[in-house]
Design a protein around this motif. Structure first.
Motif, PDB file in Angstrom:
ATOM      1  N   PHE A 243     -49.358 -88.557   2.789  1.00 60.82           N
ATOM      2  CA  PHE A 243     -48.503 -88.300   3.946  1.00 60.82           C
ATOM      3  C   PHE A 243     -48.712 -86.914   4.565  1.00 60.82           C
ATOM      4  O   PHE A 243     -48.923 -86.811   5.782  1.00 60.82           O
TER       5      PHE A 243
ATOM      6  N   LYS B   3     -56.512 -85.267  19.338  1.00 59.64           N
ATOM      7  CA  LYS B   3     -57.630 -86.204  19.334  1.00 59.64           C
ATOM      8  C   LYS B   3     -58.951 -85.446  19.221  1.00 59.64           C
ATOM      9  O   LYS B   3     -59.131 -84.419  19.843  1.00 59.64           O
ATOM     10  N   GLN B   4     -59.833 -85.945  18.407  1.00 55.18           N
ATOM     11  CA  GLN B   4     -61.140 -85.313  18.213  1.00 55.18           C
ATOM     12  C   GLN B   4     -62.206 -86.369  18.428  1.00 55.18           C
ATOM     13  O   GLN B   4     -61.983 -87.526  18.097  1.00 55.18           O
TER      14      GLN B   4
ATOM     15  N   THR C  47     -56.693 -92.533  -0.572  1.00 56.18           N
ATOM     16  CA  THR C  47     -56.539 -93.987  -0.478  1.00 56.18           C
ATOM     17  C   THR C  47     -57.476 -94.693  -1.456  1.00 56.18           C
ATOM     18  O   THR C  47     -57.108 -95.666  -2.113  1.00 56.18           O
TER      19      THR C  47
ATOM     20  N   GLU D 292     -59.423 -86.110   7.375  1.00 59.12           N
ATOM     21  CA  GLU D 292     -59.598 -87.565   7.398  1.00 59.12           C
ATOM     22  C   GLU D 292     -60.266 -88.042   6.114  1.00 59.12           C
ATOM     23  O   GLU D 292     -59.868 -89.048   5.521  1.00 59.12           O
TER      24      GLU D 292
ATOM     25  N   LEU E  71     -51.948 -86.814   6.582  1.00 64.21           N
ATOM     26  CA  LEU E  71     -51.896 -87.487   7.884  1.00 64.21           C
ATOM     27  C   LEU E  71     -51.082 -86.657   8.878  1.00 64.21           C
ATOM     28  O   LEU E  71     -51.455 -86.520  10.047  1.00 64.21           O
ATOM     29  N   ARG E  72     -49.986 -86.093   8.381  1.00 64.38           N
ATOM     30  CA  ARG E  72     -49.143 -85.301   9.269  1.00 64.38           C
ATOM     31  C   ARG E  72     -49.929 -84.098   9.792  1.00 64.38           C
ATOM     32  O   ARG E  72     -49.924 -83.803  10.983  1.00 64.38           O
TER      33      ARG E  72
ATOM     34  N   ARG F  90     -53.168 -83.892   9.989  1.00 62.09           N
ATOM     35  CA  ARG F  90     -54.222 -84.381  10.892  1.00 62.09           C
ATOM     36  C   ARG F  90     -53.655 -84.663  12.281  1.00 62.09           C
ATOM     37  O   ARG F  90     -54.302 -84.374  13.295  1.00 62.09           O
ATOM     38  N   SER F  91     -52.446 -85.213  12.332  1.00 64.01           N
ATOM     39  CA  SER F  91     -51.866 -85.573  13.631  1.00 64.01           C
ATOM     40  C   SER F  91     -51.661 -84.336  14.501  1.00 64.01           C
ATOM     41  O   SER F  91     -51.677 -84.418  15.724  1.00 64.01           O
ATOM     42  N   ARG F  92     -51.484 -83.199  13.858  1.00 58.79           N
ATOM     43  CA  ARG F  92     -51.233 -81.963  14.619  1.00 58.79           C
ATOM     44  C   ARG F  92     -52.498 -81.402  15.270  1.00 58.79           C
ATOM     45  O   ARG F  92     -52.424 -80.503  16.104  1.00 58.79           O
ATOM     46  N   ARG F  93     -53.662 -81.914  14.844  1.00 58.56           N
ATOM     47  CA  ARG F  93     -54.912 -81.400  15.427  1.00 58.56           C
ATOM     48  C   ARG F  93     -55.318 -82.139  16.692  1.00 58.56           C
ATOM     49  O   ARG F  93     -56.364 -81.858  17.266  1.00 58.56           O
TER      50      ARG F  93
END
Lengths: 608, 156
Positions: free
Chosen positions: A365, A376-377, A347, A340, A368-369, A371-374
């Motif tokens: 990109f 919800k934290q 950014t 993150e 983020l991809r 991160r999405s695989r981990r």
């Protein structure tokens, strides 16, 4: 016959106007504070009545800008006997829905007296915009820009069942064509820009403040009844697209937004009081004291979020985040927090224009991809700091007594500051590391020689001391313009302009800085009246809510136009006995042409 | 009034408001696009600009440089009239939405769910779906707002 009928008709309306006017006259309605709010009237320093709106379209009488009575009469006439209009938007009820509602209620008139009814266009718009409530928005000051601590205010109209991001922001801003900085400033100060009210998506403002400027945002929901909200919207409607001169000092964004609020909550009268300036944070404080604001909601800026994420990581993890932010492939060992932060970092580089949009997309990109695989934290959100409305007042009285140790003379004096926040003031509600003083004077009396002199007058003194972050290495800097009494001849004054830049470190609560200084001194005792004296500026300080202490100094050498070394240093401790009151002790040391002047002082400060 | 016409009118009102805001701004976001990277950019950094900005901010307490709506340069997918506001929102906030979809929560997702009228009880699964299907919704660095909107609407 037709002519006669028309004539009679006109006469009847005149009679109604006369009757209504008679009632208004008896009530002296043009002196009603609410009428003044709706027309933005105020009394100038010279006692003249004047509306702050410049656009002639806002007035129904040619002299309406300066004459509340004539404007009231013209307004009543226009409502009772409206001029023919082609376009619905230009009819009197649609141009002045707030005046209409107020007059009907205040004079207790039946609606039929004002032909044409309420403005359909307004009613439809309000229904379609689904406005449920209103919120005052205060973007807090940001790092490395001390002046931003003056703040900004905008009003957002919240929609039924919609996240505040989807609200509409009512923004009062200057119409600016110039991108040349100094010209912008000049025109702004002298009111050469037109200011307009504009409505835009609040998320655009959030983007501007939070992502680009990295300012935290405070949202103060207003406690408005549906009736009050309606009158607020009606007045915003009246103001849309009107222009009024945009004075940065007084008639700025924040100030003009108060009118719709005062139109809604009629017992608030911040705009009618005479004032020298209208700093947004001061207005916010005054507004919060009226009870119209609820507890604020904190929206952390991108910078605050990054600081927060970084505080959850170790040094080596931060190094790894930097590698990833700079293009390394994310790996399975990178934690969600690291991913993150890396995405925020990319950014940040992008908004700083350090990387192109293509690079930004290609780097962000995959992060983020990944991160999405981990999944919800539960990463805790950053804790909100003190909200700005609880901060100390910008003006300050500071009497002091002491002794000049070289001569043993007793001294006493008083300092006054118009604005705003100095290095040892209570940091609560203010951006850390920034200080700014505008219009400050120090008058000092030395008893044994019975001499009273202006010790100093500071026009402006700004300091921006921002410690570096892994992703940003801002320059620390300071600027000053003021008149100072010479330590050798107390009746001799000279003008100094200083500019310094360098770096700041913050270690375990202590801020330390070292700056290269440039001083230009205009001094009639010098041969050429002018000298250039480069040198260094340094300081250490720590500031907590009750106890603050610091030591700082400046050492400059005459290179052009002056000779010798000048030294100034001071140490000070302040102890808060109340949020706006402090006791302090200070030592100041000045040395010039080998002559020292030392003061030991006790002081008392009160901000308001 | 059925939902479709209502959305349309609302949109018209929204556009009028956006147009007003644009005319009120002197500068326009120069990287306007329809996909990733629509985030507004900062001013040129540097000491002088900081000084100028400081001076200005100090006096005005106002940030005047404007950011126009990113949708103005974007082509709309005309058949999706009823999700127009969703599309505008996605186009304007694509970077934030993608970042929050990756995390699985956030204010932008909440706003998106409001626009799509996702029931409160369905929200957490909506967010989870966005996160799990990140690759399908955000197909790559070049994904456009229209594609993303369509995927999200199809997903519900």
């Amino acid at each position: 016959m037709v002519f006669l009928g028309l004539w009679f008709n006109v006469r009847a309306e005149d009679a109604v106007t006369a009757a209504v006017w008679n009632e208004a006259e008896q009530a002296e309605l043009w002196q009603d504070p609410e009428w003044w709010t709706l027309l933005h009237y105020h009394r100038t320093l010279w006692g003249r009545v004047m509306s702050r709106i410049d656009d002639p379209r806002f007035f129904l009488d040619p002299k309406g800008k300066t004459d509340p009575k004539r404007e009231l009469r013209a307004t009543l006439e226009a409502f009772v006997n409206p001029p023919p209009e082609q376009e619905e938007a230009r009819t009197i009820p649609c141009r002045f829905p707030a005046r209409r509602r107020w007059l009907l209620e205040r004079l207790d008139l039946p609606e039929e007296l004002f032909p044409g009814g309420d403005c359909e266009k307004y009613l439809n718009a309000v229904e379609q915009l689904e406005i449920e409530s209103a919120t005052m928005i205060y973007p807090a000051g940001y790092l490395n820009s001390p002046a931003s601590m003056f703040g900004h205010l905008l009003l957002v109209l919240d929609r039924t069942g919609k996240d505040r991001l989807l609200s509409r922001a009512v923004n009062y801003a200057a119409v600016v064509g110039d991108s040349f900085g100094p010209l912008f400033a000049f025109k702004g100060i002298f009111g050469l820009y037109d200011g307009v009210f504009a409505i835009l998506p609040y998320y655009d403002k959030v983007e501007e403040y939070s992502a680009v400027n990295r300012r935290d945002i405070w949202e103060y929901p207003l406690t408005l009844t549906p009736d009050e909200l309606d009158q607020l919207l009606r007045h915003v409607w009246e103001l849309q697209e009107l222009t009024s001169r945009y004075f940065f000092f007084k008639e700025n964004c924040a100030f003009n937004l108060l009118y719709p609020i005062e139109a809604a909550r009629t017992d608030i009268s911040i705009t009618r009081n005479f004032r020298l300036s209208a700093v947004p944070v001061t207005l916010l404080r005054e507004l919060s004291q009226t009870g119209i604001t609820q507890e604020p909601i904190f929206r952390a800026s991108a910078a605050t979020q990054m600081d927060h994420l970084a505080s959850l990581l170790t040094e080596s993890e931060l190094d790894r985040v930097q590698d990833v932010a700079e293009g390394a492939e994310p790996q399975g060992s990178d934690t969600p927090v690291m991913l993150e932060l890396a995405s925020d970092w990319v950014t940040f580089s992008y908004t700083e224009r350090e990387i192109t949009p293509e690079v930004f997309r290609e780097r962000n990109f995959p992060l983020l991809r990944e991160r999405s695989r981990r999944g919800k934290q539960d990463i805790p959100a950053p804790a909100p700091p003190f909200p700005p409305h609880v901060g100390h007042g910008p003006r300050r009285w500071m009497p002091y007594v002491g002794v000049e140790t070289e001569s043993g003379n007793a001294v006493g004096g008083i300092r006054f500051r118009f604005a705003y926040h100095d290095w040892l003031d209570d940091p609560k509600g203010y951006p850390p590391g920034s200080s700014i003083t505008m219009f400050a004077a120090d008058v000092q009396h030395e008893r044994e020689v019975d001499q009273t002199t202006l010790d100093s007058f500071t026009l402006v003194d700004i300091r921006s001391l921002t410690p570096p972050r892994p992703w940003a290495k801002p320059l620390s800097w300071a600027g000053h313009l003021g008149v100072h009494a010479s330590p050798i001849d107390r009746n001799h004054h000279r003008t100094e302009a200083r500019f310094s830049s360098g770096f700041t470190r913050k270690v375990s609560g202590i801020t330390a800085y070292l700056l290269l200084a440039n001083v230009v001194r205009w001094d009639t005792t010098l041969e050429e009246n002018l000298a250039w004296e480069p040198g260094v500026e340094w300081g250490f300080f720590t500031s907590g809510p009750t106890l603050r202490a610091g030591i700082r100094g400046r050492e400059v050498w005459g290179v052009l136009g002056a000779e010798g070394r000048r030294t100034e240093a001071e140490a000070e401790v302040r102890w808060n006995i109340h949020s706006d009151t402090f006791l302090g002790a200070a030592i100041s040391y000045q040395r010039e042409l080998h002559q020292p002047r030392n003061l030991v002082m006790l002081n008392f400060g009160r901000t308001f | 009034m059925n939902t479709k016409t209502k959305t349309k009118t609302l949109l018209v009102a929204g556009c009028a408001l956006i147009a007003t805001s644009v005319s009120a701004q002197g500068l326009v976001r120069d990287n306007c696009g329809c996909g990733f990277g629509t985030m507004a950019l900062g001013d040129e950094s540097g000491l002088l600009s900081h000084l100028a900005a400081t001076f200005l901010n100090g006096i005005s307490g106002n940030q005047t440089f404007g950011i126009s709506s990113g949708t103005l340069n974007c082509e709309q997918a005309t058949e999706l009239v009823s999700v127009k506001e969703v599309e505008i929102f996605v186009a304007d906030n694509m970077d934030h939405i993608a970042a929050e979809a990756a995390i699985g929560e956030g204010a932008y997702l909440n706003a998106l769910a409001d626009l799509l009228q996702v029931e409160d009880t369905e929200r957490s699964s909506f967010y989870a779906n966005l996160q799990i299907n990140f690759d399908q919704v955000f197909t790559g660095p070049e994904a456009t707002a229209n594609d993303v909107t369509r995927s999200i609407v199809d997903m519900i």
